[in-house]
Scaffold this motif. Structure first.
Motif, PDB file in Angstrom:
ATOM      1  N   ILE A 297       0.746 -43.312  71.823  1.00  9.70           N
ATOM      2  CA  ILE A 297       1.101 -42.980  70.443  1.00  9.70           C
ATOM      3  C   ILE A 297       2.601 -43.089  70.209  1.00  9.70           C
ATOM      4  O   ILE A 297       3.049 -43.697  69.244  1.00  9.70           O
TER       5      ILE A 297
ATOM      6  N   TYR B 129      -6.798 -41.059  67.459  1.00 11.06           N
ATOM      7  CA  TYR B 129      -5.621 -41.271  66.618  1.00 11.06           C
ATOM      8  C   TYR B 129      -5.766 -42.553  65.797  1.00 11.06           C
ATOM      9  O   TYR B 129      -5.487 -42.570  64.597  1.00 11.06           O
ATOM     10  N   LEU B 130      -6.255 -43.622  66.462  1.00  6.85           N
ATOM     11  CA  LEU B 130      -6.407 -44.902  65.752  1.00  6.85           C
ATOM     12  C   LEU B 130      -7.411 -44.776  64.615  1.00  6.85           C
ATOM     13  O   LEU B 130      -7.212 -45.350  63.536  1.00  6.85           O
ATOM     14  N   LYS B 133      -5.819 -43.056  61.778  1.00  7.28           N
ATOM     15  CA  LYS B 133      -4.854 -43.983  61.184  1.00  7.28           C
ATOM     16  C   LYS B 133      -5.563 -45.019  60.308  1.00  7.28           C
ATOM     17  O   LYS B 133      -5.161 -45.274  59.175  1.00  7.28           O
ATOM     18  N   ASP B 134      -6.674 -45.578  60.847  1.00 11.20           N
ATOM     19  CA  ASP B 134      -7.420 -46.585  60.079  1.00 11.20           C
ATOM     20  C   ASP B 134      -8.027 -46.001  58.820  1.00 11.20           C
ATOM     21  O   ASP B 134      -8.246 -46.714  57.839  1.00 11.20           O
ATOM     22  N   LEU B 138      -3.258 -40.411  58.068  1.00 13.11           N
ATOM     23  CA  LEU B 138      -2.015 -39.933  58.669  1.00 13.11           C
ATOM     24  C   LEU B 138      -1.169 -39.252  57.604  1.00 13.11           C
ATOM     25  O   LEU B 138      -1.148 -39.684  56.450  1.00 13.11           O
ATOM     26  N   ASP B 139      -0.501 -38.186  57.997  1.00  8.61           N
ATOM     27  CA  ASP B 139       0.335 -37.411  57.084  1.00  8.61           C
ATOM     28  C   ASP B 139      -0.462 -36.762  55.961  1.00  8.61           C
ATOM     29  O   ASP B 139       0.071 -36.456  54.900  1.00  8.61           O
ATOM     30  N   TYR B 217      -0.808 -36.141  63.910  1.00 11.42           N
ATOM     31  CA  TYR B 217      -1.234 -36.654  62.610  1.00 11.42           C
ATOM     32  C   TYR B 217      -0.205 -36.447  61.507  1.00 11.42           C
ATOM     33  O   TYR B 217      -0.245 -37.109  60.489  1.00 11.42           O
TER      34      TYR B 217
END
Lengths: 336, 292
Positions: A297, B129-130, B133-134, B138-139, B217
């Motif tokens: 990451i 995480y990916l 994100k996808d 995120l955020d 995140y």
């Protein structure tokens, strides 16, 4: 750890369910219907149950199953711009690189040592504490002590790490303030790689050993008081009562918890380690998850991060299954 | 001689009491110390001077923290995540658990196997995480709420709790014309209140304390949760053990009291509710072992 035992309790009942024949369906009407039709009828009857299950099921599929698709990345030279479909396949090269990387053995060593210390030093503490609490005859004293020792379990690792800083750091740490007031040289405990493993173990102890007593206290509470009475009649001292009655009563729980603990030997309290790490203790504190996080990451080495995570998960599953097998071997109920 | 009721304390008892008292103190003292120092008056506070009780008491550090936007924002976002997250946790976990108590439901075993499987094997940090994100999360606070909607352990404990309820009430309600969802809402939930209370607490504490998910995140500092902010305040300012921040600037508030005050604010809600709700926590743990 406690969670594990509870799973054991819960899964035990679940196991029975697995063994039941699936359809305890109402008897079929006169006309012989096709299997599909019958199934459809069953589905219709249970439509509200599906509705109740659906949101949770979607969660498990989307957030637990779908990411497994991403494990393919471990066998790729992944580029975020090309995605899984466009990235080149490189077979086991990521794993080959991982195993030939000297650093890998550092990760393995740290993971194993932190876990072994945990088993040797932390594991007996809740048992001991539970026995001590059980010997207390004043209910009020017992209740208050219990309340106090359970409390840290509910604090976040950030708070526990913060409290550790206020104890040990060079600028705000109490110990260093005391050293300073005696005119002594300050010691940077937190960046001492020799103390790191011990500190992590003590921290886990402080946070969770008290809460860990619950399961043992429950087991002890199940002991028939007449056993103690007859022991007293036979002239057994308190220590002999503990040794011959209390300990055998919780032996079963101890064995299961120990086996489960060994099964999760690849897991290290990841938030905890991450919070206590600093560059000076990196070589003794970096474990698999930390490496996956920093590489995958922070540094954008996504394939490496996925490969490390996959390696850890696979070994983890093997350990759990092995522990389960061992548990059955030892005459206990398995967890699966 | 009454055998077990004797109250005369032996030497062993005294040693035991004394040790337990010591243990309890090692658990209590850190809190008392941090709370006490966080209440120091900034003007009389001397860094590196060891005291257990401040020379002069003041709420200045708290006033300052609670007047900064970053602290207030993180407090607000943490409360939002905790409240919304916990409500969704309870609704989804209890309805799914009840659905899974129905043994005749086709596909039930498959779903249970899936749930247990996720307990043993997970994809790991990076694939999760990916995915987030996808999904464009995120955020977003929803990343923290949605990735923790329920979990296998809670589901299994709640499910076995519900299976231990007497089935007669639900049957009677069905005969009276209640739908399955009606049974769930009117019969099962009221009977499950001890479990609801315990799990509401577990979920709320987990959201309040969540650190790592927030770390990966939420990268935008204006979105940080309380734990992230406290971590930055308390630990990052002295991550190598050689920090020299404390009190060099006499006009500003001493860093040390601020740092302690931030830790106190992060643990305060738990410290406040804990004495009243402790029995529910313990009950929650016991729920799981009822049938096992």
């Amino acid at each position: 750890m406690i969670l594990r035992l509870l799973q054991e309790g819960g899964v035990h009942t679940l196991n029975q369910d697995f063994n039941q024949p699936m359809a305890a369906a109402p008897p079929l009407p006169r006309v012989q219907k096709g299997r599909l039709q019958h199934l459809w009828k069953q589905v219709l009857i249970h439509r509200y149950f599906y509705l109740l299950v659906l949101p949770g099921l979607l969660y498990f599929i989307l957030f637990k199953l779908v990411p497994m698709w991403g494990l393919l990345i471990a066998f790729q030279n992944y580029s975020p711009f090309q995605g899984i479909w466009g990235s080149t396949w490189i077979g086991l090269k990521n794993f080959h690189d991982l195993f030939t990387y000297a650093h890998f053995y550092n990760l393995l060593r740290n993971t194993l040592i932190i876990n072994l210390l945990n088993i040797l030093l932390y594991f007996p503490v809740p048992i001991l504490l539970a026995i001590m609490l059980n010997e207390v005859r004043h209910e009020a004293f017992k209740r208050v002590t219990q309340s106090i020792v359970y409390l840290p379990h509910f604090l976040s690792w950030v708070v526990v790490a913060g409290l550790t800083y206020f104890l040990l750091s060079t600028d705000v740490g109490v110990l260093n303030k005391i050293l300073h007031s005696f005119g002594l040289q300050q010691v940077s405990f937190l960046s001492n790689s020799k103390l790191f493993w011990l500190m992590i173990t003590l921290q886990s102890m402080w946070k969770d050993a008290g809460w860990g007593t619950i399961i043992f206290l429950a087991a002890i509470a199940g002991v028939n008081p007449s056993l103690y009475e007859s022991a007293v009649v036979d002239g057994a001292s308190r220590f002999r009562q503990i040794w011959h009655i209390t300990l055998p009563a919780i032996r079963h729980v101890i064995v299961i918890l120990l086996i489960l603990r060994v099964g999760s030997i690849m897991d290290v309290g990841f938030e905890q380690i991450l919070l206590m790490l600093n560059p000076l203790v990196m070589n003794v504190g970096e474990v698999f998850d930390v490496y996956a996080y920093t590489q995958g990451i922070l540094n954008g080495q996504i394939s490496v991060g996925v490969a490390v995570g996959l390696f850890k998960s696979v070994i983890g599953v093997l350990m759990v299954l092995g522990a389960n097998w061992l548990s059955k071997k030892a005459g206990n109920e398995g967890i699966f | 001689m009454s055998l077990l009721t004797q109250k005369r304390l032996t030497i062993g008892d005294w040693i035991n009491y004394f040790l337990l008292l010591l243990i309890a103190l090692t658990f209590l003292l850190p809190f008392l110390y941090v709370i006490s120092i966080s209440l120091s008056d900034p003007k009389t506070f001397i860094p590196l001077e060891f005291r257990l009780i401040p020379a002069k008491l003041s709420l200045a550090s708290y006033h300052y923290l609670l007047s900064t936007d970053s602290f207030l924002n993180s407090l607000k976002s943490t409360v939002f995540i905790t409240v919304v997250g916990t409500v969704l946790n309870v609704v989804i976990t209890f309805s799914m658990a009840y659905g899974l108590t129905k043994k005749t439901m086709p596909g039930r075993n498959f779903i249970l196997t899936l749930v247990v499987f996720t307990m043993v094997f997970n994809a790991g940090i990076v694939p999760n995480y990916l995915l987030v994100k996808d999904m464009g999360l995120l955020d977003s606070y929803w990343a923290l709420i949605l990735t923790a909607l329920t979990n296998a352990w809670s589901l299994i404990v709640v499910k076995s709790f519900m299976e231990s309820l007497p089935p007669e009430l639900a049957d009677a309600a069905k005969i009276d014309g209640c739908t399955d969802i009606g049974v769930f809402i009117r019969i099962i939930i009221p009977l499950s209140m001890p479990a609801v209370a315990a799990f509401t607490l577990f979920f709320a504490v987990a959201h309040w304390n969540s650190y790592f998910n927030a770390l990966i995140y939420l990268s935008d500092p204006s979105k940080w949760t309380l734990q992230l902010l406290v971590k930055t305040l308390v630990i990052d300012s002295d991550s190598t053990g050689v920090g020299q921040i404390a009190g060099t600037d006499q006009t500003a508030l001493p860093q040390e009291t601020l740092r302690m005050a931030s830790v106190v604010l992060a643990l305060l809600p738990i410290l406040v509710v804990y004495p009243f709700l402790q029995k529910y926590f313990v009950k929650g743990v016991m729920l799981g072992s009822i049938k096992g």
